[in-house]
Motif scaffolding. Structure first.
Motif, mmCIF file in Angstrom:
data_model
loop_
_atom_site.group_PDB
_atom_site.id
_atom_site.type_symbol
_atom_site.label_atom_id
_atom_site.label_comp_id
_atom_site.label_asym_id
_atom_site.label_seq_id
_atom_site.Cartn_x
_atom_site.Cartn_y
_atom_site.Cartn_z
ATOM 1 N N GLN A 93 21.470 25.279 41.987
ATOM 2 C CA GLN A 93 22.263 26.514 41.910
ATOM 3 C C GLN A 93 21.365 27.740 41.894
ATOM 4 N N CYS A 94 20.247 27.649 41.198
ATOM 5 C CA CYS A 94 19.299 28.767 41.156
ATOM 6 C C CYS A 94 18.765 29.063 42.559
ATOM 7 N N LYS B 137 21.590 30.657 44.648
ATOM 8 C CA LYS B 137 21.878 32.053 44.275
ATOM 9 C C LYS B 137 20.786 32.996 44.765
#
Length: 173
Positions: free
Chosen positions: A140-141, A144
């Motif tokens: 997810q990092c 994003k």
């Protein structure tokens, strides 16, 4: 008839006689009538398997090995070949990026790895008292920060393909 002395036995056994083995044994050992009852023709027949027995043994072993060949193919070989193809596709995905994107990916990778490896962000698993690194947080990092991993890219492509198939009516969900 020629006679020879045997060092193991105190009597002589005739050699080069045309009589069968059982008759020669009975002549040398008069009390050995048991050989005629059991009908032992030749002791060496048990040590030299015939071609028929050998072929039967080989065919049975091949049939038994055939079961494990399918297990090997469905397990080890398929897993190895699928991981090789995944590695090739992921390498192609990462190599197709521009130099600026590669630099951004390396910076994001350092930051996201540090973030997902922190003790407070670790995921608890049985057998790991300190937990394991947080893969979903890492992915997810990276997503994003606009540098998705190859796994995230593939899952996005599958979602797009499924949405297109739903529009065409191929998938009902």
């Amino acid at each position: 008839m020629r006679m020879t002395a045997n060092t193991l036995m105190p009597f002589t056994i005739p050699i080069n006689t045309p009589r069968p083995f059982s008759q020669r044994i009975n002549q040398a050992f008069p009390q050995a009538d048991i050989f005629l009852i059991i009908k032992v023709k030749n002791v060496m027949q048990y040590y030299h398997p015939s071609k028929k027995r050998l072929l039967i043994l080989i065919s049975i072993s091949l049939l038994l090995e055939g079961c494990s060949i399918s297990d090997w193919y469905n397990g080890y070989y398929v897993e190895r070949s699928s991981s090789i193809s995944f590695d090739k596709k992921s390498d192609a995905y990462y190599n197709a990026e521009s130099p600026q994107m590669k630099e951004l990916r390396s910076k994001n990778q350092e930051y996201c790895l540090e973030l997902s490896n922190k003790p407070e962000n670790r995921v608890e698993r049985i057998g790991f008292p300190n937990g394991v690194w947080n893969q979903p947080m890492y992915e997810q990092c990276m997503e994003k920060r606009k540098t998705p991993t190859y796994g995230v890219y593939v899952s996005e492509q599958v979602k797009k393909r499924d949405a297109e198939r739903r529009v065409r009516g191929e998938i009902v969900l």
